[in-house]
Motif scaffolding. Structure first.
Motif, PDB file in Angstrom:
ATOM      1  N   LYS A 103      43.355  60.699  48.309  1.00 35.46           N
ATOM      2  CA  LYS A 103      42.150  61.335  49.187  1.00 35.46           C
ATOM      3  C   LYS A 103      40.750  60.400  48.880  1.00 35.46           C
ATOM      4  CE  LYS A 103      40.689  65.009  46.155  1.00 35.46           C
ATOM      5  NZ  LYS A 103      41.492  65.589  45.258  1.00 35.46           N
ATOM      6  N   SER A 104      40.632  59.832  47.549  1.00 41.85           N
ATOM      7  CA  SER A 104      39.489  59.232  47.274  1.00 41.85           C
ATOM      8  C   SER A 104      39.533  57.626  47.549  1.00 41.85           C
ATOM      9  CB  SER A 104      39.087  59.550  45.952  1.00 41.85           C
ATOM     10  OG  SER A 104      39.960  59.158  45.151  1.00 41.85           O
ATOM     11  N   VAL A 105      40.812  57.084  47.259  1.00 33.98           N
ATOM     12  CA  VAL A 105      41.058  55.592  47.177  1.00 33.98           C
ATOM     13  C   VAL A 105      41.924  54.941  47.797  1.00 33.98           C
ATOM     14  CG1 VAL A 105      41.794  55.872  45.018  1.00 33.98           C
ATOM     15  CG2 VAL A 105      40.510  53.649  45.606  1.00 33.98           C
ATOM     16  N   THR A 106      41.996  53.889  48.224  1.00 37.69           N
ATOM     17  CA  THR A 106      43.337  53.085  48.597  1.00 37.69           C
ATOM     18  C   THR A 106      43.153  51.746  47.751  1.00 37.69           C
ATOM     19  OG1 THR A 106      43.492  53.727  50.998  1.00 37.69           O
ATOM     20  CG2 THR A 106      44.500  51.722  50.524  1.00 37.69           C
ATOM     21  N   MET A 107      44.408  51.387  47.135  1.00 37.42           N
ATOM     22  CA  MET A 107      44.442  50.298  46.284  1.00 37.42           C
ATOM     23  C   MET A 107      45.529  49.402  46.752  1.00 37.42           C
ATOM     24  SD  MET A 107      43.405  51.700  42.513  1.00 37.42           S
ATOM     25  CE  MET A 107      43.446  50.132  41.795  1.00 37.42           C
ATOM     26  N   ILE A 108      45.332  48.130  47.156  1.00 34.03           N
ATOM     27  CA  ILE A 108      46.380  47.320  47.634  1.00 34.03           C
ATOM     28  C   ILE A 108      46.507  46.321  46.835  1.00 34.03           C
ATOM     29  CG2 ILE A 108      47.010  45.794  49.734  1.00 34.03           C
ATOM     30  CD1 ILE A 108      45.054  47.647  51.407  1.00 34.03           C
ATOM     31  N   TYR A 109      47.659  45.970  46.425  1.00 34.32           N
ATOM     32  CA  TYR A 109      48.143  44.970  45.525  1.00 34.32           C
ATOM     33  C   TYR A 109      48.249  43.520  46.138  1.00 34.32           C
ATOM     34  CZ  TYR A 109      50.179  42.365  41.576  1.00 34.32           C
ATOM     35  OH  TYR A 109      50.455  41.448  40.669  1.00 34.32           O
ATOM     36  N   LEU A 110      47.354  42.677  46.107  1.00 35.94           N
ATOM     37  CA  LEU A 110      47.455  41.302  46.542  1.00 35.94           C
ATOM     38  C   LEU A 110      48.388  40.274  45.961  1.00 35.94           C
ATOM     39  CD1 LEU A 110      43.624  41.288  47.362  1.00 35.94           C
ATOM     40  CD2 LEU A 110      45.369  41.853  48.477  1.00 35.94           C
ATOM     41  N   LYS A 111      48.353  40.199  44.710  1.00 37.71           N
ATOM     42  CA  LYS A 111      49.194  39.104  44.190  1.00 37.71           C
ATOM     43  C   LYS A 111      48.895  38.706  42.634  1.00 37.71           C
ATOM     44  CE  LYS A 111      46.134  35.271  45.267  1.00 37.71           C
ATOM     45  NZ  LYS A 111      45.948  33.913  46.197  1.00 37.71           N
ATOM     46  N   ARG A 112      49.993  38.284  41.846  1.00 35.22           N
ATOM     47  CA  ARG A 112      49.655  37.873  40.616  1.00 35.22           C
ATOM     48  C   ARG A 112      48.973  36.656  40.566  1.00 35.22           C
ATOM     49  NH1 ARG A 112      53.395  39.347  35.527  1.00 35.22           N
ATOM     50  NH2 ARG A 112      53.990  41.277  36.724  1.00 35.22           N
ATOM     51  N   VAL A 113      48.114  36.414  39.757  1.00 34.32           N
ATOM     52  CA  VAL A 113      47.550  35.253  39.513  1.00 34.32           C
ATOM     53  C   VAL A 113      47.084  34.856  38.156  1.00 34.32           C
ATOM     54  CG1 VAL A 113      46.237  35.463  41.589  1.00 34.32           C
ATOM     55  CG2 VAL A 113      45.213  36.477  39.634  1.00 34.32           C
ATOM     56  N   PRO A 133      37.354  52.286  49.034  1.00 39.77           N
ATOM     57  CA  PRO A 133      36.794  53.864  49.016  1.00 39.77           C
ATOM     58  C   PRO A 133      37.120  54.658  50.165  1.00 39.77           C
ATOM     59  CG  PRO A 133      34.989  52.364  48.348  1.00 39.77           C
ATOM     60  CD  PRO A 133      35.840  51.658  48.900  1.00 39.77           C
ATOM     61  N   GLN A 134      37.724  55.858  50.013  1.00 39.78           N
ATOM     62  CA  GLN A 134      37.833  56.826  50.968  1.00 39.78           C
ATOM     63  C   GLN A 134      36.949  57.984  50.767  1.00 39.78           C
ATOM     64  OE1 GLN A 134      40.047  55.960  53.305  1.00 39.78           O
ATOM     65  NE2 GLN A 134      40.739  54.306  52.344  1.00 39.78           N
ATOM     66  N   PRO A 135      36.601  58.684  51.693  1.00 36.91           N
ATOM     67  CA  PRO A 135      36.540  58.630  52.959  1.00 36.91           C
ATOM     68  C   PRO A 135      36.257  57.522  53.750  1.00 36.91           C
ATOM     69  CG  PRO A 135      35.111  60.189  52.650  1.00 36.91           C
ATOM     70  CD  PRO A 135      35.702  59.909  50.967  1.00 36.91           C
ATOM     71  N   SER A 136      36.225  57.457  54.976  1.00 35.53           N
ATOM     72  CA  SER A 136      35.901  56.086  55.790  1.00 35.53           C
ATOM     73  C   SER A 136      34.158  55.950  55.490  1.00 35.53           C
ATOM     74  CB  SER A 136      36.416  56.110  57.146  1.00 35.53           C
ATOM     75  OG  SER A 136      35.772  57.337  57.669  1.00 35.53           O
ATOM     76  N   GLN A 137      33.559  56.976  55.447  1.00 37.47           N
ATOM     77  CA  GLN A 137      32.015  56.733  55.368  1.00 37.47           C
ATOM     78  C   GLN A 137      31.723  56.061  54.149  1.00 37.47           C
ATOM     79  OE1 GLN A 137      33.645  59.882  55.508  1.00 37.47           O
ATOM     80  NE2 GLN A 137      32.757  60.904  57.132  1.00 37.47           N
ATOM     81  N   LYS A 138      32.281  56.340  53.059  1.00 32.95           N
ATOM     82  CA  LYS A 138      32.219  55.827  51.882  1.00 32.95           C
ATOM     83  C   LYS A 138      32.687  54.168  52.065  1.00 32.95           C
ATOM     84  CE  LYS A 138      32.136  56.573  46.917  1.00 32.95           C
ATOM     85  NZ  LYS A 138      32.869  57.402  45.930  1.00 32.95           N
ATOM     86  N   ALA A 139      33.672  53.702  52.617  1.00 31.22           N
ATOM     87  CA  ALA A 139      34.319  52.520  52.803  1.00 31.22           C
ATOM     88  C   ALA A 139      33.383  51.741  53.704  1.00 31.22           C
ATOM     89  CB  ALA A 139      35.751  52.786  53.480  1.00 31.22           C
ATOM     90  N   MET A 140      32.488  52.545  54.513  1.00 34.50           N
ATOM     91  CA  MET A 140      31.486  51.602  55.406  1.00 34.50           C
ATOM     92  C   MET A 140      30.460  50.922  54.565  1.00 34.50           C
ATOM     93  SD  MET A 140      31.446  53.902  58.804  1.00 34.50           S
ATOM     94  CE  MET A 140      30.019  54.437  58.541  1.00 34.50           C
TER      95      MET A 140
END
Length: 185
Positions: A103-113, A133-140
């Protein structure tokens, strides 16, 4: 009796975590998506929310030039994430799963570097992650892409691309920073 013991241990473990603040790391802003940004700094740490979650604090300040005058943009962005994302094991799990959302965050793994800092220091086997960040208002208002390296203390972020989406006269701007050390207390 067993329930009372479990309850007592739960209260003790929560009170041990309450109020804890990690070491604060310093970042220097090295570049930006706009040439008007002149310099800046960030301080990053986490504090406990409860046994399972921590709050990441990104305190930033940068100077940009508009129409012959310098303007300062500063603020603190915070996000609650699972405690496991302060350890290598958490990022290895994120690498396997690819994405974490609650409900508070989305984390997307991109790659190992492997990451080479401007100081010349090499960080190997690091994890590049996008935090929304979530919700969408914060992500804006903001989001970040960072490189987690286990050798970096505290949150472990060796570099951060912080996108601030509402900067007067500029709109959206991304500042790129690198770890430079610990904040002395």
């Amino acid at each position: 009796m067993a329930r009372l013991l479990v309850l007592g241990l739960s209260v003790l473990s929560i009170s041990l975590f309450a109020g804890f603040k990690s070491e604060t790391i310093k970042h220097e802003i090295k570049s930006a998506s706009s040439s008007v940004v002149k310099d800046g700094k960030m301080k990053i740490h986490y504090s406990d929310v409860d046994v399972d979650y921590v709050k990441i604090h990104i305190d930033y300040r940068f100077v940009y030039r508009i129409f012959f005058s310098n303007k300062v943009k500063q603020g603190v962005e915070t996000e609650v994430v699972p405690r496991k994302y302060t350890t290598l094991d958490g990022y290895l799990e994120l690498e396997r799963e690819g994405r974490f959302t609650d409900k508070s965050v989305t984390m997307i793994y991109l790659k190992r570097v492997d990451f080479k800092a401007s100081s010349g220091r090499m960080y190997y086997d690091c994890h590049k992650v996008r935090l929304i960040p979530q919700p969408s208002q914060k992500a804006m208002t903001w989001e970040a892409t960072f490189t987690y390296c286990p050798e970096v203390p505290s949150v472990g972020w060796a570099n951060v691309a912080l996108t601030i989406k509402r900067v007067p006269f500029l709109g959206s701007i991304t500042v790129n920073s690198e770890y430079t050390g610990l904040v002395k207390k």
